[in-house]
Motif scaffolding. Structure first.
Motif, PDB file in Angstrom:
ATOM      1  N   GLU A 268       0.840  -1.191   0.000  1.00  0.00           N
ATOM      2  CA  GLU A 268       0.000   0.000   0.000  1.00  0.00           C
ATOM      3  C   GLU A 268       0.883   1.252   0.000  1.00  0.00           C
ATOM      4  O   GLU A 268       1.874   1.313   0.723  1.00  0.00           O
ATOM      5  CB  GLU A 268      -0.900   0.039   1.236  1.00  0.00           C
ATOM      6  N   LYS A 270       0.748   5.314   0.721  1.00  0.00           N
ATOM      7  CA  LYS A 270      -0.141   6.258   1.392  1.00  0.00           C
ATOM      8  C   LYS A 270       0.431   7.672   1.383  1.00  0.00           C
ATOM      9  O   LYS A 270       1.638   7.866   1.509  1.00  0.00           O
ATOM     10  CB  LYS A 270      -0.382   5.822   2.843  1.00  0.00           C
ATOM     11  N   TYR A 295      -4.767   9.381   1.719  1.00  0.00           N
ATOM     12  CA  TYR A 295      -5.051   8.788   0.405  1.00  0.00           C
ATOM     13  C   TYR A 295      -4.186   7.548   0.244  1.00  0.00           C
ATOM     14  O   TYR A 295      -2.958   7.603   0.437  1.00  0.00           O
ATOM     15  CB  TYR A 295      -4.747   9.783  -0.706  1.00  0.00           C
ATOM     16  N   SER A 296      -4.796   6.417  -0.082  1.00  0.00           N
ATOM     17  CA  SER A 296      -4.086   5.149  -0.232  1.00  0.00           C
ATOM     18  C   SER A 296      -4.238   4.640  -1.655  1.00  0.00           C
ATOM     19  O   SER A 296      -5.361   4.545  -2.169  1.00  0.00           O
ATOM     20  CB  SER A 296      -4.619   4.088   0.745  1.00  0.00           C
ATOM     21  N   ALA A 297      -3.111   4.305  -2.290  1.00  0.00           N
ATOM     22  CA  ALA A 297      -3.116   3.640  -3.587  1.00  0.00           C
ATOM     23  C   ALA A 297      -2.777   2.170  -3.377  1.00  0.00           C
ATOM     24  O   ALA A 297      -2.068   1.818  -2.422  1.00  0.00           O
ATOM     25  CB  ALA A 297      -2.105   4.292  -4.525  1.00  0.00           C
ATOM     26  N   ASP A 299      -4.790  -0.017  -2.357  1.00  0.00           N
ATOM     27  CA  ASP A 299      -5.366  -0.229  -1.026  1.00  0.00           C
ATOM     28  C   ASP A 299      -5.736  -1.692  -0.806  1.00  0.00           C
ATOM     29  O   ASP A 299      -6.282  -2.347  -1.692  1.00  0.00           O
ATOM     30  CB  ASP A 299      -6.619   0.639  -0.873  1.00  0.00           C
ATOM     31  N   THR A 330      -8.117   2.466  -4.741  1.00  0.00           N
ATOM     32  CA  THR A 330      -7.726   3.606  -3.918  1.00  0.00           C
ATOM     33  C   THR A 330      -8.736   3.836  -2.806  1.00  0.00           C
ATOM     34  O   THR A 330      -9.889   3.411  -2.896  1.00  0.00           O
ATOM     35  CB  THR A 330      -7.609   4.899  -4.749  1.00  0.00           C
ATOM     36  N   GLN A 331      -8.272   4.515  -1.748  1.00  0.00           N
ATOM     37  CA  GLN A 331      -9.156   4.854  -0.634  1.00  0.00           C
ATOM     38  C   GLN A 331      -8.788   6.232  -0.117  1.00  0.00           C
ATOM     39  O   GLN A 331      -7.603   6.542   0.047  1.00  0.00           O
ATOM     40  CB  GLN A 331      -9.053   3.812   0.477  1.00  0.00           C
ATOM     41  N   GLN A 332      -9.806   7.051   0.162  1.00  0.00           N
ATOM     42  CA  GLN A 332      -9.597   8.368   0.742  1.00  0.00           C
ATOM     43  C   GLN A 332     -10.314   8.437   2.084  1.00  0.00           C
ATOM     44  O   GLN A 332     -11.462   8.015   2.209  1.00  0.00           O
ATOM     45  CB  GLN A 332     -10.127   9.458  -0.187  1.00  0.00           C
TER      46      GLN A 332
END
Length: 337
Positions: A268, A270, A295-297, A299, A330-332
């Protein structure tokens, strides 16, 4: 041990030993309506035993120089751990109390970790400080498991050689960093740095990706009156997959809920930004409020798939769920603490 007034050596050792035993009973109802309505009640008995032992040790050396704040730190840390888990379960039809299925097995685990670090702090002036360092982390992890399936007709557990699994995982991480702290305008302080990390993964008989990752970071702070501080920070971080995420073998401890690792999973990446306010009161209390954005790429997310029939070697699992972890996108995340 104070060798001299500027040289200090210390170390420690610890030993841990714990375990537990669990027993359980699960009542299960299964309803199917195709091609005809079937309503089945079963009872599943489970027994689990777990034991974990570990040793941890470290040796540290600190060297102080003539200039205030100038020092060097060297550290060696190590740990060794072993664990064993045994499980057994059987399932009966409730209507006639007849044996439906059963399984037993064991899973052994060993872990050897070594950490070597060297850090140096150099103050150019009272308010300007340079920190540099290197670190090496070396992991040697292994696991082996076996499985016995119960033959309902004979009530005998049969060894399943296709589920005799051995997984050895080696990971080396080489890192170097540098940070510089200095005043910026009136009442402002800036601290910025960069860290370079190279991760080498190795699994005998398989191929895992090795990768290099650069992580910049920065903190801008302002000191206000009456013991108040405002900080704005940014950091890029990495979360590496570990042994459990990589292990490709199926964990059949619970035949109704199978799980396995994913050798294709990526780390991950971040980005973390925070704005915080800190207030200290002379009587000892304080207030800290933090507004953050993350923000995670690549994820990590776990997902489960229902399998009417799932084959593992010579064993067949019916009406089971298979779970694993994958890179979902992705996650925000935004929030206030």
């Amino acid at each position: 041990w104070a060798v001299t007034k500027n040289d200090d050596i210390n170390g420690s050792f610890s030993y841990n030993n714990f375990g537990n035993t669990n027993q359980g009973v699960i009542n299960q109802q299964e309803i199917t309506n195709y091609p005809s309505l079937v309503d089945i009640y079963t009872v599943r008995n489970t027994n689990n035993y777990y034991r974990y032992r570990s040793q941890d040790w470290n040796i540290n050396y600190k060297k102080k120089f003539a200039r205030e704040g100038q020092e060097m730190n060297l550290s060696y840390q190590g740990s060794s751990a072993r664990s064993i888990m045994n499980y057994a379960q059987n399932q009966f039809y409730t209507v006639n109390d007849s044996l439906l299925s059963g399984a037993k097995g064991s899973n052994g685990f060993r872990d050897m970790e070594t950490y070597l670090t060297a850090d140096y702090a150099h103050p150019f002036t009272k308010d300007v400080l340079l920190n540099v360092g290197v670190k090496g982390s070396f992991s040697r992890i292994g696991s082996s498991s076996d499985h016995y399936g119960l033959q309902p007709s004979s009530d005998i557990f049969i060894f399943d050689s296709s589920q005799l699994n051995t997984f050895n995982y080696n990971r080396d991480i080489y890192a170097a960093y540098a940070t510089l702290t200095f005043p910026l305008f009136k009442d402002y302080t800036l601290k910025f740095g960069v860290r370079d990390e190279y991760t080498k993964n190795d699994v005998p008989g398989d191929t895992l990706a090795s990768y290099n990752f650069i992580t910049p970071s920065g903190i801008l702070s302002r000191t206000l009156k009456n013991h108040q501080t405002i900080k704005l920070s940014y950091a890029r971080r990495i979360q590496r997959p570990g042994f459990n995420q990589y292990n490709p073998f199926v964990n059949a401890t619970d035949p109704a809920n199978l799980s396995k690792g994913n050798t294709s999973i990526q780390p991950e990446k971040k980005h973390v930004m925070e704005l915080s306010y800190y207030k200290f009161y002379e009587k000892g209390s304080s207030i800290l409020v933090t507004l953050f954005y993350r923000y995670s790429a690549d994820d990590w997310q776990g997902y489960s798939v229902y399998e009417p029939v799932y084959h593992v070697g010579d064993s067949t699992y019916k009406n089971t769920t298979l779970s694993m972890t994958t890179n979902a996108g992705t996650q925000q995340t935004r929030g206030l603490n």
